[in-house]
Design a protein around this motif. Structure first.
Motif, PDB file in Angstrom:
ATOM      1  N   LEU A 192       0.799  -1.223   0.000  1.00  0.00           N
ATOM      2  CA  LEU A 192       0.000   0.000   0.000  1.00  0.00           C
ATOM      3  C   LEU A 192       0.835   1.278   0.000  1.00  0.00           C
ATOM      4  CD1 LEU A 192      -2.795  -1.032   2.550  1.00  0.00           C
ATOM      5  CD2 LEU A 192      -2.904  -1.080   0.055  1.00  0.00           C
ATOM      6  N   ASN A 193       2.038   1.211   0.516  1.00  0.00           N
ATOM      7  CA  ASN A 193       2.855   2.430   0.606  1.00  0.00           C
ATOM      8  C   ASN A 193       3.870   2.562  -0.524  1.00  0.00           C
ATOM      9  OD1 ASN A 193       4.579   0.407   1.374  1.00  0.00           O
ATOM     10  ND2 ASN A 193       5.438   1.509   3.127  1.00  0.00           N
ATOM     11  N   THR A 194       3.686   1.786  -1.599  1.00  0.00           N
ATOM     12  CA  THR A 194       4.659   1.823  -2.692  1.00  0.00           C
ATOM     13  C   THR A 194       4.121   2.502  -3.954  1.00  0.00           C
ATOM     14  OG1 THR A 194       3.984  -0.395  -3.441  1.00  0.00           O
ATOM     15  CG2 THR A 194       5.817  -0.259  -1.866  1.00  0.00           C
ATOM     16  N   TYR A 195       2.898   3.005  -3.907  1.00  0.00           N
ATOM     17  CA  TYR A 195       2.363   3.725  -5.060  1.00  0.00           C
ATOM     18  C   TYR A 195       3.061   5.082  -5.208  1.00  0.00           C
ATOM     19  CZ  TYR A 195      -1.633   0.518  -5.381  1.00  0.00           C
ATOM     20  OH  TYR A 195      -2.431  -0.585  -5.534  1.00  0.00           O
ATOM     21  N   ARG A 196       3.211   5.506  -6.441  1.00  0.00           N
ATOM     22  CA  ARG A 196       3.698   6.865  -6.676  1.00  0.00           C
ATOM     23  C   ARG A 196       2.590   7.830  -6.298  1.00  0.00           C
ATOM     24  NH1 ARG A 196       5.928   9.433 -12.419  1.00  0.00           N
ATOM     25  NH2 ARG A 196       6.440  11.500 -11.550  1.00  0.00           N
ATOM     26  N   LYS A 197       2.915   8.806  -5.472  1.00  0.00           N
ATOM     27  CA  LYS A 197       1.877   9.694  -4.951  1.00  0.00           C
ATOM     28  C   LYS A 197       1.300  10.589  -6.044  1.00  0.00           C
ATOM     29  CE  LYS A 197       3.049   9.853  -0.065  1.00  0.00           C
ATOM     30  NZ  LYS A 197       3.171  10.720   1.129  1.00  0.00           N
TER      31      LYS A 197
ATOM     32  N   LEU B 154      -6.340   7.151   1.320  1.00  0.00           N
ATOM     33  CA  LEU B 154      -6.315   7.859   0.042  1.00  0.00           C
ATOM     34  C   LEU B 154      -5.501   9.147   0.151  1.00  0.00           C
ATOM     35  CD1 LEU B 154     -10.004   7.287  -1.088  1.00  0.00           C
ATOM     36  CD2 LEU B 154      -7.959   6.454  -2.252  1.00  0.00           C
ATOM     37  N   GLU B 155      -5.597   9.818   1.292  1.00  0.00           N
ATOM     38  CA  GLU B 155      -4.780  11.010   1.515  1.00  0.00           C
ATOM     39  C   GLU B 155      -3.294  10.654   1.449  1.00  0.00           C
ATOM     40  OE1 GLU B 155      -4.941  14.500   4.831  1.00  0.00           O
ATOM     41  OE2 GLU B 155      -4.276  12.539   5.560  1.00  0.00           O
ATOM     42  N   ALA B 156      -2.928   9.519   2.024  1.00  0.00           N
ATOM     43  CA  ALA B 156      -1.527   9.085   2.000  1.00  0.00           C
ATOM     44  C   ALA B 156      -1.062   8.775   0.580  1.00  0.00           C
ATOM     45  CB  ALA B 156      -1.348   7.854   2.886  1.00  0.00           C
TER      46      ALA B 156
ATOM     47  N   CYS C 227     -12.263  18.347  -4.454  1.00  0.00           N
ATOM     48  CA  CYS C 227     -11.877  17.064  -3.858  1.00  0.00           C
ATOM     49  C   CYS C 227     -11.666  16.057  -4.986  1.00  0.00           C
ATOM     50  CB  CYS C 227     -12.975  16.539  -2.928  1.00  0.00           C
ATOM     51  SG  CYS C 227     -13.197  17.475  -1.407  1.00  0.00           S
ATOM     52  N   ASP C 228     -10.707  15.192  -4.809  1.00  0.00           N
ATOM     53  CA  ASP C 228     -10.522  14.109  -5.766  1.00  0.00           C
ATOM     54  C   ASP C 228     -11.510  12.979  -5.490  1.00  0.00           C
ATOM     55  OD1 ASP C 228      -8.222  15.308  -7.080  1.00  0.00           O
ATOM     56  OD2 ASP C 228      -7.151  14.894  -5.214  1.00  0.00           O
ATOM     57  N   VAL C 229     -11.722  12.696  -4.210  1.00  0.00           N
ATOM     58  CA  VAL C 229     -12.657  11.653  -3.791  1.00  0.00           C
ATOM     59  C   VAL C 229     -13.523  12.215  -2.674  1.00  0.00           C
ATOM     60  CG1 VAL C 229     -12.906   9.345  -2.808  1.00  0.00           C
ATOM     61  CG2 VAL C 229     -10.994   9.827  -4.355  1.00  0.00           C
ATOM     62  N   ILE C 230     -14.811  11.927  -2.729  1.00  0.00           N
ATOM     63  CA  ILE C 230     -15.718  12.303  -1.640  1.00  0.00           C
ATOM     64  C   ILE C 230     -16.334  11.032  -1.079  1.00  0.00           C
ATOM     65  CG2 ILE C 230     -17.862  13.475  -1.014  1.00  0.00           C
ATOM     66  CD1 ILE C 230     -17.202  15.598  -3.096  1.00  0.00           C
ATOM     67  N   ILE C 231     -16.169  10.836   0.224  1.00  0.00           N
ATOM     68  CA  ILE C 231     -16.736   9.666   0.902  1.00  0.00           C
ATOM     69  C   ILE C 231     -18.034  10.080   1.579  1.00  0.00           C
ATOM     70  CG2 ILE C 231     -16.389   7.987   2.751  1.00  0.00           C
ATOM     71  CD1 ILE C 231     -13.386   8.134   2.185  1.00  0.00           C
TER      72      ILE C 231
ATOM     73  N   ILE D 197      -9.332   0.093  -3.134  1.00  0.00           N
ATOM     74  CA  ILE D 197      -9.583   1.533  -3.203  1.00  0.00           C
ATOM     75  C   ILE D 197      -8.356   2.288  -3.695  1.00  0.00           C
ATOM     76  CG2 ILE D 197      -8.952   2.488  -0.925  1.00  0.00           C
ATOM     77  CD1 ILE D 197     -12.408   2.785  -2.575  1.00  0.00           C
ATOM     78  N   CYS D 198      -7.159   1.832  -3.337  1.00  0.00           N
ATOM     79  CA  CYS D 198      -5.933   2.469  -3.839  1.00  0.00           C
ATOM     80  C   CYS D 198      -5.811   2.274  -5.346  1.00  0.00           C
ATOM     81  CB  CYS D 198      -4.706   1.891  -3.135  1.00  0.00           C
ATOM     82  SG  CYS D 198      -4.495   2.441  -1.430  1.00  0.00           S
TER      83      CYS D 198
END
Length: 726
Positions: A9-14, A66-68, A41-45, A197-198
């Motif tokens: 999960l922490n390896t995506y390019r931001k 998603l913020e991360a 907003c990019d995403v609204i929950i 979701i990522c």
């Protein structure tokens, strides 16, 4: 569907918007967006719960995750659903709306097992009821579509997860379609949704059409054609002769024609005639083609019309639940197919640590002021150390949602969270209220072999007995407890999650550790029943296992010089339960000095195995045929109330109905004032028929007991209500 190692999960390019940094709270208004420098907003929950920025709340986990990844995430919490206007308050999202009912299924949240509207809601400020609609996912998705018709809609959370396929709906007493269709959503994510979701967010941000995202594990979507190898589910588990003799898998001729002609030519046969109904399936699939195979389930129309096919479909769904060997499922609804990809791969310890150590504020959004949110109060000082449960209890929703494979946080991550609570959360007095999860004592417990685990199709690792391949070593959990309570500023570590006692007796050292250091006078455990009939339908151990645990618990409590009690939980009116079973339980409660303070009747939650029993009278734990075992179901309101009355045998308001039942059962000898009798022959003034069935604790609350004459015990953590179908 490949089971290749998933992306961390922490390896995506931001995403480029990461330049805006971390928000103190995810914004709920345009003014907050302006303060953050956001134009959109990019995403609204959209969620049915109040926004609490804490990792026990789904919207907070998804939002912070998603913020991360670099996305700007807004929250619309408990909107007024009467119009689309509240869904426009943050503007149009650039990528998608994420829709969830919240931490509980909205129907379970709003109604008791007797279908009465609850007066309160633990996930709302002030505990106020009525702040979310029935079937929240459907309503919110429709309003979001009205607000911005061209924005993709992704639904998730436990309500969507448990309604991803045709399912029996207790509140309407009928089989409903997949919620994906009713919500008119583009994509449904089920189970632990972090991976999905990522991927969805990054792929949409890269310009991919959401209609093209059909290869993600843990997602469901609508599909009209495919090039997969189809396997008829009845070839896997034959339900027997259909009556009337129709093909429940037949597709519309127009959609079917091209595939039929191609299959006929390939097989050297003549193409089917224009009006001929032919469906071809592969009975055996080569191992190299397994990832290209899909199991066709009986259609929505078929399972609606035929309870046997419904029970069969439920059985297949649960057989295809292991991420290591599950195949995709497809179910026809009218003229479209609802396609369910295999479940998501479990989160690794590294991913779990990443998710739970995101920068949560650990408190409700400031807009709520000083209003108390009961669910937050319950978990304010508690910590989740694991996800998933391999118990397989048939009434439980956790397995269908989080899976059977335990996903663990590292010891270091848990200890860091304790220190964060100690240093940053207002009101901390040195007591951690829980280190747990769906079950308290499954931390780092798993199959001894990854190969065996990946191939296993058993619904439970602990029923009818502990699987010989299960490593039951509790040493990692014991070590975690010891290190946690040794932290400076920590006075006490309590365990509030339910202990799986049949697992605990495999480690007397764990029971000793628990009784000596981590019980605050009462420990809740869940026998649920004592009769073999209901226990076999619940997949719960016999009462002898309870006695073994009780012996160990009392032994170590005494050695520690502590007066401590077990608080057993039970379910009334579960499939497989007779009036005789409930009478036996009532006598057991009286003999052991227990009084039920609050009573819970079985509530058939969507997709649970016990719900399939309730609806079909068949037992999907075994091969389902038209002649297979029929399950006894206490269905009528009168019988369900009688079963609840047996649990509250001491309440004078229940005595008239119990006396009537005892006489009908030929047990009038249990009416009288003797110690061995269940209810007295006299009736106190102001009690009885006028109030019978209307009292006995807060309606819809969990069952709990107390020893006679002792103060009542703490309430159940609302995070786990769905575990027992509440």
């Amino acid at each position: 569907m490949s089971a290749a190692a998933p992306k961390e999960l922490n390896t995506y390019r931001k995403y480029w918007a990461s330049r805006f940094g971390t928000a103190p709270f995810l914004p709920m208004s345009r003014a907050e967006m302006d303060e953050l420098g956001w134009d959109s907003c990019d995403v609204i929950i959209v969620t049915g719960d109040a926004y609490v920025d804490h990792p026990s709340f789904g919207m907070a986990i998804m939002g912070r995750l998603l913020e991360a990844q670099g996305f700007r995430v807004g929250i619309i919490a408990q909107p007024d659903w009467q119009s689309a206007e509240p869904f426009k308050q943050l503007g149009k999202p650039n990528l998608f709306f994420g829709i969830t009912a919240g931490n509980m299924d909205s129907m379970v949240n709003r109604y008791t097992s007797d279908k009465r509207i609850r007066s309160d809601d633990a996930y709302t400020p002030g505990g106020e009821g009525g702040k979310r609609p029935d079937r929240s996912v459907v309503v919110y998705a429709q309003r979001a579509r009205e607000a911005f018709k061209d924005v993709p809609i992704v639904i998730g959370g436990i309500e969507a997860s448990l309604r991803r396929i045709a399912h029996f709906d207790y509140w309407s007493e009928k089989v409903r379609r997949s919620v994906l269709l009713d919500a008119k959503a583009d994509l449904l994510v089920f189970g632990n949704a972090e991976r999905q979701i990522c991927e969805i967010a990054h792929r949409l941000a890269a310009g991919e059409d959401i209609a093209a995202i059909n290869d993600l594990r843990g997602t469901a979507f609508v599909r009209k054609s495919h090039d997969f190898i189809e396997i008829d589910s009845t070839h896997i588990d034959t339900p027997g002769r259909l009556n009337p003799p129709i093909d429940p898998y037949a597709m519309e001729p127009g959609i079917r024609k091209a595939n039929e002609e191609a299959a006929a030519v390939e097989a050297g046969e003549s193409p089917p005639k224009a009006n001929e109904v032919v469906v071809k399936f592969s009975r055996r699939v080569k191992s190299e083609d397994r990832s290209r195979s899909v199991i066709r389930m009986p259609s929505f129309e078929a399972v609606t019309a035929d309870p046997v096919l419904y029970a069969h479909a439920s059985r297949i769904l649960h057989l295809e639940a292991n991420p290591g060997n599950a195949r995709a499922l497809v179910q026809r609804h009218g003229d479209v197919d609802v396609w369910l990809n295999p479940p998501p791969q479990p989160l690794t310890t590294k991913d779990m640590d990443f998710v739970y150590e995101l920068p949560y504020a650990r408190r409700p959004h400031p807009k709520y002021g000083n209003a108390e949110i009961p669910a937050y109060k319950m978990i304010k000082f508690s910590i989740a150390i694991q996800r998933g449960c391999f118990g397989g209890c048939t009434f439980c929703s956790i397995t269908e949602h989080e899976g059977r494979i335990i996903q663990n946080r590292s010891e270091g991550s848990v200890l860091r969270e304790i220190e964060k609570i100690r240093d940053e959360v207002p009101g901390f007095t040195g007591v951690i209220s829980d280190l747990g999860g769906p079950t308290a004592n499954m931390y780092r417990i798993a199959c001894k072999s990854r190969e065996i685990e990946s191939a296993c199709r058993k619904p439970s690792c602990v029923y009818p007995g502990i699987c010989p391949n299960l490593n039951t070593d509790h040493s990692a959990l014991i070590q975690l407890y010891r290190k946690a309570r040794a932290l400076p500023g920590v006075k006490k570590i309590l365990i509030a999650s339910g202990v799986r006692y049949d697992l605990a007796i495999e480690s007397p050292e764990y029971v000793k550790e628990l009784a000596t250091h981590h019980v605050g006078g009462y420990l809740k455990i869940a026998p649920e029943a004592i009769g073999e009939g209901p226990l076999s339908k619940m997949m719960k151990p016999g009462v002898s296992t309870y006695y073994k645990f009780k012996e160990l618990f009392e032994k170590y409590s005494k050695l520690a010089g502590k007066e401590q009690y077990l608080i057993p939980y039970f379910i009334a009116a579960h499939p497989g339960t007779t009036d005789k079973d409930m009478l036996e339980l009532a006598l057991w409660l009286k003999q052991n000095g227990f009084r039920a303070d609050q009573v819970q009747a079985f509530l058939p939650s969507p997709m649970a195995t016990a719900t399939a029993m309730y609806h079909t009278l068949k037992n999907p734990l075994k091969r389902v045929t038209r002649d297979s075992e029929e399950v006894i179901i206490p269905k009528g309101i009168k019988q369900r109330r009688l079963h609840k009355a047996f649990l509250r045998y001491h309440d004078p308001n229940n005595w008239p109905v119990l006396r009537e039942a005892l006489r009908k059962m030929g047990r009038a000898d249990l009416i009288g004032n003797g110690k061995q009798q269940l209810v007295p022959g006299y009736q106190p003034a102001g009690t009885g028929d006028a109030t019978e069935g209307k009292r006995g604790g807060s309606p819809g609350r969990p069952f709990k007991t107390q020893h006679t004459g002792l103060p009542s015990v703490p309430k159940v953590d609302p995070r786990h209500r769905n575990k027992r179908g509440r």
